[in-house]
Write a protein that holds these residues in place. Sequence first.
Motif, mmCIF file in Angstrom:
data_model
loop_
_atom_site.group_PDB
_atom_site.id
_atom_site.type_symbol
_atom_site.label_atom_id
_atom_site.label_comp_id
_atom_site.label_asym_id
_atom_site.label_seq_id
_atom_site.Cartn_x
_atom_site.Cartn_y
_atom_site.Cartn_z
ATOM 1 N N LYS A 33 11.680 1.869 -3.159
ATOM 2 C CA LYS A 33 12.266 1.426 -1.891
ATOM 3 C C LYS A 33 11.313 0.507 -1.130
ATOM 4 N N SER A 34 10.039 0.906 -1.102
ATOM 5 C CA SER A 34 9.040 0.089 -0.392
ATOM 6 C C SER A 34 8.906 -1.280 -1.038
ATOM 7 N N ALA A 35 8.880 -1.284 -2.374
ATOM 8 C CA ALA A 35 8.768 -2.551 -3.099
ATOM 9 C C ALA A 35 9.998 -3.429 -2.860
ATOM 10 N N ALA A 36 11.164 -2.801 -2.771
ATOM 11 C CA ALA A 36 12.396 -3.563 -2.546
ATOM 12 C C ALA A 36 12.395 -4.211 -1.152
ATOM 13 N N VAL A 37 11.954 -3.460 -0.148
ATOM 14 C CA VAL A 37 11.862 -4.012 1.209
ATOM 15 C C VAL A 37 10.860 -5.167 1.227
ATOM 16 N N LEU A 38 9.763 -4.978 0.511
ATOM 17 C CA LEU A 38 8.745 -6.020 0.419
ATOM 18 C C LEU A 38 9.314 -7.275 -0.234
ATOM 19 N N GLY A 39 10.069 -7.094 -1.324
ATOM 20 C CA GLY A 39 10.666 -8.235 -2.014
ATOM 21 C C GLY A 39 11.694 -8.960 -1.173
ATOM 22 N N ALA A 40 12.437 -8.200 -0.366
ATOM 23 C CA ALA A 40 13.468 -8.810 0.464
ATOM 24 C C ALA A 40 12.876 -9.630 1.598
ATOM 25 N N ASN A 41 11.741 -9.194 2.119
ATOM 26 C CA ASN A 41 11.151 -9.854 3.284
ATOM 27 C C ASN A 41 10.017 -10.815 2.947
ATOM 28 N N TYR A 42 9.327 -10.555 1.834
ATOM 29 C CA TYR A 42 8.188 -11.408 1.453
ATOM 30 C C TYR A 42 8.259 -11.697 -0.049
ATOM 31 N N PRO A 43 9.327 -12.352 -0.495
ATOM 32 C CA PRO A 43 9.564 -12.502 -1.939
ATOM 33 C C PRO A 43 8.498 -13.292 -2.676
ATOM 34 N N ARG A 67 0.834 -1.206 0.000
ATOM 35 C CA ARG A 67 0.000 0.000 0.000
ATOM 36 C C ARG A 67 0.869 1.257 0.000
ATOM 37 N N LEU A 68 2.023 1.179 0.667
ATOM 38 C CA LEU A 68 2.955 2.306 0.611
ATOM 39 C C LEU A 68 3.449 2.525 -0.819
ATOM 40 N N SER A 115 5.222 -13.497 -1.878
ATOM 41 C CA SER A 115 3.860 -13.103 -1.507
ATOM 42 C C SER A 115 3.124 -12.433 -2.660
ATOM 43 N N LYS A 116 1.813 -12.474 -2.591
ATOM 44 C CA LYS A 116 0.989 -11.793 -3.600
ATOM 45 C C LYS A 116 1.192 -10.293 -3.531
ATOM 46 N N TRP A 117 1.515 -9.772 -2.332
ATOM 47 C CA TRP A 117 1.702 -8.326 -2.175
ATOM 48 C C TRP A 117 2.952 -7.863 -2.911
ATOM 49 N N TYR A 118 4.006 -8.685 -2.912
ATOM 50 C CA TYR A 118 5.204 -8.311 -3.648
ATOM 51 C C TYR A 118 4.934 -8.338 -5.153
ATOM 52 N N GLU A 119 4.210 -9.330 -5.603
ATOM 53 C CA GLU A 119 3.887 -9.402 -7.030
ATOM 54 C C GLU A 119 3.138 -8.152 -7.482
ATOM 55 N N ARG A 120 2.177 -7.711 -6.662
ATOM 56 C CA ARG A 120 1.409 -6.509 -7.013
ATOM 57 C C ARG A 120 2.297 -5.273 -7.001
ATOM 58 N N ALA A 121 3.155 -5.173 -5.965
ATOM 59 C CA ALA A 121 4.042 -4.012 -5.868
ATOM 60 C C ALA A 121 5.024 -3.983 -7.049
ATOM 61 N N TYR A 122 5.565 -5.147 -7.379
ATOM 62 C CA TYR A 122 6.513 -5.233 -8.491
ATOM 63 C C TYR A 122 5.852 -4.797 -9.803
ATOM 64 N N ASP A 123 4.641 -5.294 -10.031
ATOM 65 C CA ASP A 123 3.925 -4.911 -11.262
ATOM 66 C C ASP A 123 3.652 -3.429 -11.308
ATOM 67 N N LEU A 124 3.301 -2.836 -10.163
ATOM 68 C CA LEU A 124 3.042 -1.402 -10.121
ATOM 69 C C LEU A 124 4.289 -0.588 -10.453
ATOM 70 N N ALA A 131 1.178 7.259 -6.360
ATOM 71 C CA ALA A 131 0.087 8.223 -6.541
ATOM 72 C C ALA A 131 0.536 9.634 -6.182
ATOM 73 N N LEU A 132 1.465 9.745 -5.238
ATOM 74 C CA LEU A 132 1.986 11.058 -4.838
ATOM 75 C C LEU A 132 3.083 11.558 -5.774
ATOM 76 N N GLY A 133 3.477 10.720 -6.730
ATOM 77 C CA GLY A 133 4.529 11.114 -7.663
ATOM 78 C C GLY A 133 5.926 11.004 -7.070
ATOM 79 N N ILE A 134 6.126 10.027 -6.199
ATOM 80 C CA ILE A 134 7.447 9.811 -5.583
ATOM 81 C C ILE A 134 7.902 8.390 -5.933
ATOM 82 N N PRO A 135 8.254 8.139 -7.173
ATOM 83 C CA PRO A 135 8.586 6.770 -7.595
ATOM 84 C C PRO A 135 9.803 6.178 -6.872
ATOM 85 N N ALA A 136 10.744 7.018 -6.466
ATOM 86 C CA ALA A 136 11.924 6.495 -5.783
ATOM 87 C C ALA A 136 11.545 5.858 -4.442
#
Length: 258
Positions: free
Chosen positions: A230-240, A214-215, A242-251, A221-226
Amino acid sequence: MIIKAALLGLSVTTLSGCALLGGGGGGGGADTRYVARDVNTLYNAAKDRLDRGQYKLAAALFDEVERQHPYSPWARRAQQMSAFSYYVAGDYNKAIESSRRFLSIHPGNKDAPYAYYLIALSYYEQISDVTRDQKITEQALATLGEVARRYPNSRYAADALLKMDLVNDHLAGKEMEIGRFYQRRGNWLAATIRFRVVIEKYETTTHAAEALMRLTESYLALGIPAEAKKSAAVLGANYPGSKWYERAYDLVQKHGAT
């Protein structure tokens, strides 16, 4: 349940010379009106009502033991039994009140851990769903923590710690619910604040992975892709996986935040 087992140590003792008060019917007036009675008769009447599942009447009778015989060795036990009776009757406020009174009079008693645990359970049983105010939930967390901190080697500490994990998960769920509410209304900054609370304060709960996704959504949405990356990377490192990482990665891929 631990508290039911602990009750065995408190209630199995029955005074000699048992004599029940009033009739055996459901009416409690004869039992609870003020009549001077010896401690044997009064305590055993209270225990009988407890054993028969008449918890509020039992609590009232245990209170009478303390009131009529405040200096009796059985007054302390009656205080504990009153608190327990109120607890099983679902009158949690009175259970808390009785337990706190016991602790104020007997702070160093060997049964003090039980009294603290009963207070914590009384708050815990009142926890409402995440759509309601969470003040009681915070009180449950604080009192469970007090049990674990004061009496780490007691029979109640492990259960208190387990319940603390459940309470933290509940509180994280509340933050997620509010964050998603803000997202639906396009208030991305407010949503980000809520999701960050989950990551920073409740990172070991079951909501952490979704909070990171969600972050990622909110930062994009706020226009802060960097920050989204970072949030997606933390998600991938801790929950590689998971469905949440797949969604974040696609986004992140979709928005070119690489």
